[in-house]
Design a protein around this motif. Sequence first.
Motif, short mmCIF file in Angstrom:
data_model
loop_
_atom_site.label_atom_id
_atom_site.label_comp_id
_atom_site.label_asym_id
_atom_site.label_seq_id
_atom_site.Cartn_x
_atom_site.Cartn_y
_atom_site.Cartn_z
N ALA A 199 0.83 -1.21 0.00
CA ALA A 199 0.00 0.00 0.00
C ALA A 199 0.87 1.26 0.00
N TYR A 200 1.98 1.22 0.68
CA TYR A 200 2.91 2.37 0.74
C TYR A 200 4.26 1.93 0.19
N HIS A 201 4.89 2.80 -0.60
CA HIS A 201 6.23 2.50 -1.10
C HIS A 201 7.23 3.13 -0.13
N THR A 220 11.31 7.25 9.65
CA THR A 220 10.90 8.63 9.39
C THR A 220 9.84 8.68 8.28
N ALA A 221 10.02 7.80 7.27
CA ALA A 221 9.02 7.77 6.19
C ALA A 221 7.65 7.36 6.72
N VAL A 222 7.62 6.43 7.68
CA VAL A 222 6.34 6.04 8.29
C VAL A 222 5.75 7.23 9.05
N ARG A 230 5.51 16.52 4.74
CA ARG A 230 6.13 16.45 3.44
C ARG A 230 6.77 15.09 3.24
N GLY A 231 6.66 14.56 2.07
CA GLY A 231 7.27 13.25 1.82
C GLY A 231 6.22 12.16 1.82
N SER A 269 3.07 -2.40 5.33
CA SER A 269 4.09 -1.87 4.40
C SER A 269 5.44 -1.73 5.11
N PHE A 270 5.38 -1.30 6.37
CA PHE A 270 6.62 -1.18 7.15
C PHE A 270 7.25 -2.55 7.38
N GLN A 271 6.43 -3.51 7.81
CA GLN A 271 6.94 -4.86 8.08
C GLN A 271 7.55 -5.46 6.81
#
Length: 363
Positions: A199-201, A220-222, A230-231, A269-271
């Motif tokens: 779902a998330y890249h 940080t992206a999560v 932003r991001g 997506s994180f896992q």
Amino acid sequence: MKILGIETSCDETAAAVVVDGRTILSNVVASQIDIHREYGGVVPEVASRQHMLAIIPVVDRARSEAQVGWQDLAAVAVTKGPGLAGSLLVGLNAAKGIAFAQGLPLVGINHLEGHIYANWLLALGPGQPEPAFPLLCLIVSGGHSDLVLLTGHGRYRLLGRSIDDAAGEAFDKVARILGLGYPGGPAIQQAARGGRPNAYHLPRAWLRGSHDFSFSGLKTAVLHAATGDRGSERAREGRPAPDERARGVKLSEAGRVAREVPVADLAASFQEAMVEVLVEKTRAAAEQHGAAQVALAGGVAANSLLRQRMKERVPLPVLCPPPDLCTDNAAMVAAAGYYLYRAGRRDGWDMDVIPSLRLSSTA
Ligand code: KG4
Ligand code: ZN
């Protein structure tokens, strides 16, 4: 040869009796998780006090469950580091007191050595063969993400490690961002069950040409994706419109901005990103260093996706201790104690805790 193992490096007070480094007679773990959950993480002072209350009853129970007297023991093995100083001191001093009073040899164990030796415990039945050298071990815990090559008992070569957050630390921090509670690893694994792993890249830090890891960019992206900073738009590219199933808590509940976040999708997506990096870098290191087998160790090795993927993707036998032997316990310390005692390791009454102890490269 029966060894008493004692482990108090973080928030579990643990004692165990193990025969010949492989057969568990008892394995007692008094967890403090419910106490620390209130604070969202381990409070060192509280941990140390809890160890003091629990250590004697836990050792007594380990001995009575194993039905051994002091005279049946050959040595006492204890974690001397790395870990929280105040926590380590309780176990170390208990071990010294027992060894001194009973005239037993004392063996200091590196906590990471302990995690590695969980792979020697006969968890899958009596016929389970011993791990073979050279053994590539991925140690992923709350404080470490290390790739270690074992060329023999007590002979370690550190091939790579995390240059920032440890794998378990990243799981715990991301769980906090998503309002999933403590400890984060099991909570993320559970939340990810209902989510879409693509779902998330999210970014993967490959650090090509090295066996090191980096997980702070992923964390940080999560955070950005969850808070809409932003991001997050970039991270969301390709993400289908969130449906009701994917909707989760309002982040205001987790102490952040009021905005609905698809917790299951972000957790999955994180896992996925974590597991992909851990598996691919382990596979590459095993190939490059001619490992005979791969072994998993540490609390994050309890993760079911990591265990499954490692077995699917690595073309070598992959050992995974059962989940309760991956997280902190004393059977692993007793197992390490047996092999290292046999290899001649002894410690004196002047042994001290070393909170930042590292695995020395002896291979
Ligand atoms: O080895 P361990 O019990 O203690 C340390 O030596 O740090 O590892 C604890 C870490 C925590 O960060 C916890 O969130 C993580 O292991 N963990 C998991 C799982 N179970 C525990 N991470 C991912 N998936 C799990 N199922
Ligand atoms: Zn540990």
